[in-house]
Design a protein around this motif. Sequence first.
Motif, PDB file in Angstrom:
ATOM      1  N   ALA A  35       0.823  -1.216   0.000  1.00 17.15           N
ATOM      2  CA  ALA A  35       0.000   0.000   0.000  1.00 17.15           C
ATOM      3  C   ALA A  35       0.853   1.261   0.000  1.00 17.15           C
ATOM      4  CB  ALA A  35      -0.929  -0.014   1.213  1.00 17.15           C
ATOM      5  N   LEU A  36       2.060   1.170   0.528  1.00 17.25           N
ATOM      6  CA  LEU A  36       2.942   2.332   0.627  1.00 17.25           C
ATOM      7  C   LEU A  36       3.966   2.390  -0.503  1.00 17.25           C
ATOM      8  CD1 LEU A  36       3.447   2.230   4.483  1.00 17.25           C
ATOM      9  CD2 LEU A  36       2.239   4.000   3.192  1.00 17.25           C
ATOM     10  N   GLY A  37       3.826   1.502  -1.487  1.00 15.90           N
ATOM     11  CA  GLY A  37       4.715   1.533  -2.640  1.00 15.90           C
ATOM     12  C   GLY A  37       6.097   0.998  -2.374  1.00 15.90           C
ATOM     13  N   CYS A  38       6.232   0.138  -1.344  1.00 15.12           N
ATOM     14  CA  CYS A  38       7.556  -0.394  -0.990  1.00 15.12           C
ATOM     15  C   CYS A  38       7.764  -1.834  -1.428  1.00 15.12           C
ATOM     16  CB  CYS A  38       7.771  -0.281   0.521  1.00 15.12           C
ATOM     17  SG  CYS A  38       8.118   1.414   1.065  1.00 15.12           S
ATOM     18  N   THR A  85       7.004 -10.523  -3.661  1.00 12.09           N
ATOM     19  CA  THR A  85       7.761 -10.873  -4.876  1.00 12.09           C
ATOM     20  C   THR A  85       8.987  -9.986  -5.072  1.00 12.09           C
ATOM     21  OG1 THR A  85       6.475  -9.377  -6.302  1.00 12.09           O
ATOM     22  CG2 THR A  85       5.599 -11.606  -5.957  1.00 12.09           C
ATOM     23  N   THR A  86       9.145  -8.977  -4.247  1.00  9.14           N
ATOM     24  CA  THR A  86      10.270  -8.048  -4.386  1.00  9.14           C
ATOM     25  C   THR A  86      11.561  -8.697  -3.898  1.00  9.14           C
ATOM     26  OG1 THR A  86       8.788  -6.168  -4.042  1.00  9.14           O
ATOM     27  CG2 THR A  86      11.147  -5.775  -3.758  1.00  9.14           C
ATOM     28  N   HIS A  87      12.610  -8.625  -4.701  1.00 14.55           N
ATOM     29  CA  HIS A  87      13.901  -9.222  -4.324  1.00 14.55           C
ATOM     30  C   HIS A  87      15.024  -8.219  -4.569  1.00 14.55           C
ATOM     31  CE1 HIS A  87      12.337 -13.230  -3.591  1.00 14.55           C
ATOM     32  NE2 HIS A  87      11.617 -13.115  -4.704  1.00 14.55           N
ATOM     33  N   VAL A  98      12.541  -3.950   0.532  1.00 12.55           N
ATOM     34  CA  VAL A  98      11.254  -3.617   1.142  1.00 12.55           C
ATOM     35  C   VAL A  98      11.484  -2.952   2.494  1.00 12.55           C
ATOM     36  CG1 VAL A  98       9.070  -4.543   2.003  1.00 12.55           C
ATOM     37  CG2 VAL A  98      10.119  -5.529  -0.052  1.00 12.55           C
ATOM     38  N   LEU A  99      12.342  -3.558   3.293  1.00 10.38           N
ATOM     39  CA  LEU A  99      12.623  -2.995   4.609  1.00 10.38           C
ATOM     40  C   LEU A  99      13.245  -1.611   4.485  1.00 10.38           C
ATOM     41  CD1 LEU A  99      12.905  -3.143   7.688  1.00 10.38           C
ATOM     42  CD2 LEU A  99      15.067  -4.372   7.355  1.00 10.38           C
ATOM     43  N   SER A 100      14.209  -1.458   3.595  1.00  8.65           N
ATOM     44  CA  SER A 100      14.880  -0.165   3.426  1.00  8.65           C
ATOM     45  C   SER A 100      13.891   0.927   3.042  1.00  8.65           C
ATOM     46  CB  SER A 100      15.978  -0.289   2.365  1.00  8.65           C
ATOM     47  OG  SER A 100      16.612   0.948   2.151  1.00  8.65           O
ATOM     48  N   CYS A 101      12.960   0.583   2.170  1.00  7.00           N
ATOM     49  CA  CYS A 101      11.946   1.554   1.767  1.00  7.00           C
ATOM     50  C   CYS A 101      11.045   1.912   2.945  1.00  7.00           C
ATOM     51  CB  CYS A 101      11.124   0.977   0.614  1.00  7.00           C
ATOM     52  SG  CYS A 101       9.760   2.038   0.071  1.00  7.00           S
ATOM     53  N   MET A 102      10.607   0.914   3.714  1.00  5.16           N
ATOM     54  CA  MET A 102       9.703   1.147   4.844  1.00  5.16           C
ATOM     55  C   MET A 102      10.364   1.981   5.931  1.00  5.16           C
ATOM     56  SD  MET A 102       6.667  -0.058   4.363  1.00  5.16           S
ATOM     57  CE  MET A 102       6.006  -0.232   6.015  1.00  5.16           C
ATOM     58  N   PRO A 137       3.276   8.822   9.934  1.00  8.02           N
ATOM     59  CA  PRO A 137       1.834   9.029   9.745  1.00  8.02           C
ATOM     60  C   PRO A 137       1.283   8.285   8.525  1.00  8.02           C
ATOM     61  CG  PRO A 137       2.894  11.105  10.314  1.00  8.02           C
ATOM     62  CD  PRO A 137       3.989  10.129  10.005  1.00  8.02           C
ATOM     63  N   SER A 138       2.107   8.128   7.497  1.00 10.05           N
ATOM     64  CA  SER A 138       1.668   7.402   6.305  1.00 10.05           C
ATOM     65  C   SER A 138       1.483   5.927   6.626  1.00 10.05           C
ATOM     66  CB  SER A 138       2.685   7.576   5.170  1.00 10.05           C
ATOM     67  OG  SER A 138       2.808   8.935   4.801  1.00 10.05           O
ATOM     68  N   ILE A 139       2.386   5.391   7.442  1.00 10.85           N
ATOM     69  CA  ILE A 139       2.233   3.990   7.869  1.00 10.85           C
ATOM     70  C   ILE A 139       0.981   3.848   8.720  1.00 10.85           C
ATOM     71  CG2 ILE A 139       3.253   2.146   9.242  1.00 10.85           C
ATOM     72  CD1 ILE A 139       6.010   3.234   8.487  1.00 10.85           C
ATOM     73  N   LEU A 140       0.808   4.756   9.636  1.00 11.46           N
ATOM     74  CA  LEU A 140      -0.322   4.693  10.558  1.00 11.46           C
ATOM     75  C   LEU A 140      -1.646   4.697   9.803  1.00 11.46           C
ATOM     76  CD1 LEU A 140      -0.973   4.623  13.571  1.00 11.46           C
ATOM     77  CD2 LEU A 140      -0.948   7.119  13.560  1.00 11.46           C
ATOM     78  N   ALA A 141      -1.702   5.460   8.715  1.00  5.04           N
ATOM     79  CA  ALA A 141      -2.948   5.578   7.954  1.00  5.04           C
ATOM     80  C   ALA A 141      -3.339   4.279   7.265  1.00  5.04           C
ATOM     81  CB  ALA A 141      -2.816   6.697   6.916  1.00  5.04           C
ATOM     82  N   THR A 142      -2.391   3.354   7.081  1.00  5.05           N
ATOM     83  CA  THR A 142      -2.695   2.097   6.383  1.00  5.05           C
ATOM     84  C   THR A 142      -3.112   0.982   7.323  1.00  5.05           C
ATOM     85  OG1 THR A 142      -0.456   1.157   6.538  1.00  5.05           O
ATOM     86  CG2 THR A 142      -0.898   2.686   4.710  1.00  5.05           C
ATOM     87  N   LEU A 143      -2.952   1.171   8.628  1.00  2.38           N
ATOM     88  CA  LEU A 143      -3.148   0.060   9.560  1.00  2.38           C
ATOM     89  C   LEU A 143      -4.618  -0.273   9.729  1.00  2.38           C
ATOM     90  CD1 LEU A 143      -0.482   0.845  12.305  1.00  2.38           C
ATOM     91  CD2 LEU A 143      -0.247  -0.374  10.138  1.00  2.38           C
TER      92      LEU A 143
END
Length: 539
Positions: free
Chosen positions: A286-289, A293-295, A300-304, A310-316
């Motif tokens: 949802a956050l574009g990270c 399937t991402t390798h 993924v972690l680096s992007c997150m 607040p953007s993370i919070l809005a997706t929970l």
Amino acid sequence: MKPFTLLFTFLTPLVAASACGPPKWKVGQTVHTTSGSVHGHAASTATEVSEYLGIPYAQPPVNKLRFLPPVRYHGKGRIDGGRFGPACIPSNISAYDADFPQSLIDSYGITDIGRAIIKTMTNPGIPISEDCLTLNVWTKPQTGEKQKPVLVFVHGGSFVSGSSAVPAYNGQFFAEQEDVVLVTINYRITFFGFPGNPHSTRNLGLLDQRLALEWVRDNIARFGGDPKRITLFGESAGGASVDHHTFAFAHDPIIAGVIPMSGTASGITPRPSAAAASLWYNTTSALGCGDATTHPPSLVLSCMQKVPYPSILATLLNTINAPIPMCYSPTIDDLHVFTNPSQHPTAKIPMLIGTTDNESGLFKVFVPPSFVSGDGNPNATSTSPQQNTFWHGENQRTFVCPAAARAARSASEGNPTWRYRWHGVFPNTNLGNKPASGAYHDSETAVLFGNVDQSQVRNTEVEEATGRYLRGAWAAFARDPVRGLEGYRGPKGWGNVEERKGENGWPRYVPGKETLVELGLEGVAGRRLVKGKFYDDKC
């Protein structure tokens, strides 16, 4: 002046200082810790108690440390110690933090006091931040034992809310009345504490708690505490956390005893690893990270780690209306949280464990009666037999039966074990009257700490006495987890001892015998004994 006289002149002050021992403790004096020099102050009411707030025990878990295990904080600077640290980031726990729905107020006859109590559960007015890994200390070293037992409290909140700054958890009365050092801690919660990343550490919140315990072990002697007598206690999610520690760190527990209150490692069911991973990737996608399937997965972690919180919070997920229970919580990793805890060794330490008499008295006020009836009937009542059966089953499945099993296992393994059930109902703790909320989940915590809100209704005499009795019992366990409760009959100089001549302390728990301790009974500030099976139906 002769050389001998000169030597004597310089030595005399040193000899005198040695004979007198260390200087007398000054309330709020600076304490030097591994985190830095902490400046304290007198507690707000118990002014002989020194209070130290907002002490960092871990580096801020932000940027490249977000979603990773906590890193110990080392500092040499000045720590003010005058205010609580921010609460850790909570989930969007629903609109109930604004206005409780009138429909539920009417359905359950929720009182003004009940509404105020419910609103405190959403941490109103407490700042939040990712930089939240702090702890607080209350102590009174100028009296009593030179090395006092230590009680470390883990707050509840369904692993998605809560904070050590909640007024109910203030430790000043424990330290004032029971000659203990009281510590409360913050730990990462919700997605930030239990992210579910299958390619990284999952149970960050539990590791935060562990690092806080290590800080207490290493520093508490400077506050007058005994690092060999640390008791870990907590309520709800905090109780489950406490129990998880007995499995996760069985061979090096640090602690001398545990008190899980209304929560166990099996009762508040851990998330399956697949469900946790699904929630992680739903959020990252949802956050574009990226997604599963991402390798490499490190991308993924680096992007997150770069996404504003607040953007993370809005997706929970909304944690009250989530499709799975406890969507952000301890996750099975077979390292700290286990697939089958009953087959995993536990720490060989004493345990005091219990539940309230009506745990669901809290939870049902968030659920319309029509939800339980299953037919959407808007006229469904909160007092129907179907309601009673449903909520009693919830009590047994989530709280009573897991506590009974955990107490039985602890006792069978030879660990000194005590089991209790809380019945306390007071005018200023009542939530509602359709039906009466009874001794609901978390109703004992503010009584235990001595911090019930009295702005609308003052404590009764029995309520005051019951709080003193509880603090004395928890402190007796911390003072000597093996034998402390066996001779406990109430705080020194308190209550009507004549009425309790027959009480010979608390017996260790033995399933099938009258060894379950009932607390907070109407008009009774002490305790009564019953058999555990009296409450263990359907277990």
